[in-house]
Design a protein around this motif. Structure first.
Motif, PDB file in Angstrom:
ATOM      1  N   ALA A   1      12.843  -4.582  49.000  1.00  0.00           N
ATOM      2  CA  ALA A   1      12.493  -3.959  50.291  1.00  0.00           C
ATOM      3  C   ALA A   1      11.637  -4.900  51.126  1.00  0.00           C
TER       4      ALA A   1
ATOM      5  N   TRP B   1      13.829  -7.849  52.583  1.00  0.00           N
ATOM      6  CA  TRP B   1      14.643  -7.516  53.756  1.00  0.00           C
ATOM      7  C   TRP B   1      13.782  -7.193  54.970  1.00  0.00           C
ATOM      8  N   ALA B   2      12.623  -6.602  54.749  1.00  0.00           N
ATOM      9  CA  ALA B   2      11.729  -6.325  55.883  1.00  0.00           C
ATOM     10  C   ALA B   2      11.286  -7.640  56.528  1.00  0.00           C
TER      11      ALA B   2
ATOM     12  N   LEU C   1      11.981   0.124  53.899  1.00  0.00           N
ATOM     13  CA  LEU C   1      13.023  -0.632  54.586  1.00  0.00           C
ATOM     14  C   LEU C   1      13.698   0.197  55.674  1.00  0.00           C
TER      15      LEU C   1
END
Lengths: 230, 230
Positions: B96, B99-100, B159
């Motif tokens: 998470a 991707w953030a 996310l």
């Protein structure tokens, strides 16, 4: 060959790779260090970090974890019984994360700009930004450390790792650009901290010698300046 | 006036401010929303975030917390008894966070570039990068959600907040640039997710209407194009 399920894909001169290695050292986790060669990317790297294709990658079992600060937090959470890397207090954690983001988004790009800025003016501006940033970080050190040796208190923590990994490159920049960045008169607390950080048992074997790193920097700069292969 | 020790310094059109507000909504925390005016910065903002001078700032008691993703993690840790925002598993947390960071460092700058790129070519390249990024995020959704409605599973998580806060601006960009970015044929999972996200009780009152946001975008673009005040 190390018999461990922990691997770090990296390269010795990379400050970002150093973050992962220091975090693992703090937790006394053995790992295999798989070094990439300059200008080439291994199949394992491309497979493990298809989005950015960059080091470091931590491979734990068969799971790749990418991005240095994400790795440091992962190491802290997985090997939770070892010495804590992030502060336990949510506000102190937020402050550490804030400054780590500042270092990566603002301060480090300026440090790179001292040698790599496109014009002399840009290089001068970058140098001023680095010095201003270090003054801010010196203030932050006073608040975070509360009179102890590290941002993290008695032990190296998240923010120590985030900033400390660049000390080798700070020294190389000072040497090659004939500058004083960590200055006793302007950042007295960081000067003292830098010595403590580099002498720490989790750091000293992964922090490159300044002369060796300066040699590598020469090779790197020549590569940047060379025309692209035709 | 709200009698709460939690304040958010922000502005309704800001996706980054929305992150802080959604996190507080998930935890059912009442807060006072102190809106900044476009082109002016309040004394409170300058005092609370002297380094970046940017919104959002969460003020909890007398403590300011800056940077939207730092705020979301802080809210999750302080109001730990409410629904969890970050996954509990360290590897899922790392994914998470990865991707953030990708969204903030790579994807969102491209989204901005569709309207604000310096040339038509740059705008076209930005559009392609946004579409490629959404395809990657569609894949990530399949892996993270495991057949559930959100990246976070049954509930909105870290996310979801990191990406979902941009949905208003994605729709404005689609409208003003006559593009399809979230496309049923290319990102079928994200299309469905976007509907679920915007309908969620923690989101629907803070997600701006597309028309209202498009009006604001016009004002903002005019401001960017105007010569600086002499």
């Amino acid at each position: 060959m190390a018999t461990t399920d922990v691997k770090v894909i990296g390269a010795w001169p990379s400050p970002f790779v150093m973050r992962a290695r220091i975090a693992l050292n703090i937790k006394s986790v053995d790992y295999e260090f798989l070094q990439e060669q300059l200008g080439a990317k291994s199949e394992l790297l491309l497979k493990s970090n298809p989005v950015h294709k960059k080091i470091p990658v931590l491979i734990h079992g068969d799971k790749p974890i990418c991005e240095s600060l994400v790795i440091v937090q992962y190491v802290d959470e997985v090997w939770a019984s070892g010495p804590a890397i992030l502060p336990s207090d949510p506000y102190e954690r937020a402050i550490a994360r804030f400054w780590a983001a500042y270092i990566d988004e603002k301060w480090f790009p300026s440090l790179s700009g001292i040698a790599r800025g496109p014009t002399d003016e840009a290089k001068k501006a970058a140098k001023e930004q680095v010095v201003e940033g270090l003054a801010l970080l010196d203030d932050a050190f006073v608040k975070c450390s509360k009179g102890k040796a590290f941002f993290g208190g008695d032990r190296i923590g998240y923010l120590d790792i985030a900033l400390g990994c660049f000390l080798g490159w700070v020294r190389v920049t000072e040497k090659t650009s004939h500058l004083k960045l960590l200055d006793e008169s302007k950042t007295p607390n960081l000067v003292k901290w830098a010595d403590s950080f580099c002498a720490d048992v989790s750091v000293k074997d992964v922090m490159p010698e300044t002369d060796k790193l300066a040699e590598f920097a020469k090779v790197l700069m020549a590569k940047f300046k060379a025309p692209p292969p035709s």
